[in-house]
Design an enzyme around this catalytic site. Sequence first.
Site, short mmCIF file in Angstrom:
data_model
loop_
_atom_site.label_atom_id
_atom_site.label_comp_id
_atom_site.label_asym_id
_atom_site.label_seq_id
_atom_site.Cartn_x
_atom_site.Cartn_y
_atom_site.Cartn_z
CG LEU A 15 -1.96 -1.10 1.31
CD1 LEU A 15 -2.73 -1.00 2.62
CD2 LEU A 15 -2.92 -1.03 0.13
N GLY A 16 2.03 1.19 0.58
CA GLY A 16 2.89 2.36 0.64
C GLY A 16 4.22 2.03 1.28
N GLY A 18 7.57 3.79 3.53
CA GLY A 18 8.07 4.87 4.35
C GLY A 18 9.50 4.60 4.75
CB SER A 19 11.98 6.67 6.50
OG SER A 19 11.15 7.07 7.57
CB ALA A 20 9.89 3.10 9.86
N GLY A 21 9.66 1.38 6.98
CA GLY A 21 9.26 0.10 6.45
C GLY A 21 8.19 0.22 5.38
CB THR A 22 6.98 -2.02 2.99
OG1 THR A 22 8.29 -1.68 2.54
CG2 THR A 22 6.03 -2.03 1.81
CB VAL A 23 1.94 0.17 4.86
CG1 VAL A 23 0.53 -0.21 5.30
CG2 VAL A 23 2.60 1.05 5.92
CG ASP A 130 7.20 10.67 12.97
OD1 ASP A 130 7.59 11.83 12.70
OD2 ASP A 130 7.27 9.73 12.16
#
Length: 407
Positions: A15-16, A18-23, A130
């Site tokens: 779905l998306g 980010g800098s911390a991981g993948t959704v 955050d």
Amino acid sequence: MARKIGSRYTANQILGRGSAGTVWLGEGPDGPVAIKLLREDLASDQELVGRFVQERTALLGLEHPRIVTVRDLVVDGNDLALVMDLVRGTDLRTRLERERRLAPEAAVAIVADVADALAAAHAAGVVHRDVKPENVLLDMQGPLGPGGSHPALLTDFGVAKLIDSPRRTRATKIIGTPDYLAPEIVEGLPPRAAVDIYALATVLYELLAGFTPFGGGHPGAVLRRHVTETVVPLPGIPEELWQLLVQCLAKAPASRLRASELAARLREQLPTLAGMPPLDVDEPDPAEEPAEDSVPSAPQSEPVRRRGAVSLVPGAKPDSNRDTHTSMRVPAPDELAGGAHGTARAPRTPGAPRPGSARHRAAVRRRRVTLGVAGVVVAAVVAVGAWFAAADGDSEAPQDTHSTSAP
């Protein structure tokens, strides 16, 4: 390609990122879920895995209509994942990029929802750390609220705290997204609930103005502005709403409202904001815009890329979700005392260059050149006039002498 996450979940579609991981869009025993799979380098950090397990009870205990519920935490081999409720909608950043800025009524309604989420979290002893538009999800299947706003839910609780291990962020390091960092974080103090209020007020300012109050330029400059500069007023909003913003953007954490107070005060403002259009404030120029007289402008057919928050690590490549959970050296006291590098991103009238921008500097240079040329011309005219005056004086003097000496 589908992949198993632990023994109970299947990740089917990204779905998306980010800098911390993948959704991922996933499936669990009770139906569809969202699965946030943390980066492999994070999953291989045994210290972080230990913190992940320790935080399990706190994260699973956060339940509120305005919080995206964490259903499960999975530690399985190289997989470290948070299993969350699936929200069918988009995030606030996507809407902001599409609309540039929101009508005040919708913006205030969304932020009030997020304040409700923070109130519940803070009551449970959890600080988000955050808060930003990327972490606010809009439930497109929920009932419309004031100003046509969709219900807002806050997500990614605990991710910043999990990744902020002592080994990763010693006393000389900070994590977060520069535009939304509270001054006390920049100064190296431990994060308390007030940092979420500051970040949320920054989000509200951004929803109203289309840009953050202290963003723009080098990340070090952004951090210094949070500590040294005052927020620039936004024209066209009610004074009481502005005072709420100012209070929640106060440098001193104790001066800010609590989340529950902020939610209540914002909802009191909604009747006065009904029907008010988005503010007519021009977005500041990009932070490092080339001078107009030295670099040709881009073709008009090319889309203008609006500035996103810069990475805290110099040279790091930002992603579409505004990098976070990266670290940077805490500025020394003398650096903070030196003031901001550049100017705050002040609202301005449409078409006018922002003071300190490349366009502004180019205009100043052109004015200086024009004034210099004008000065030379004036000096030349004065000199020529003086020469003619002297010449006239010289030619008239003999005639006067001749007339006085005539019989």
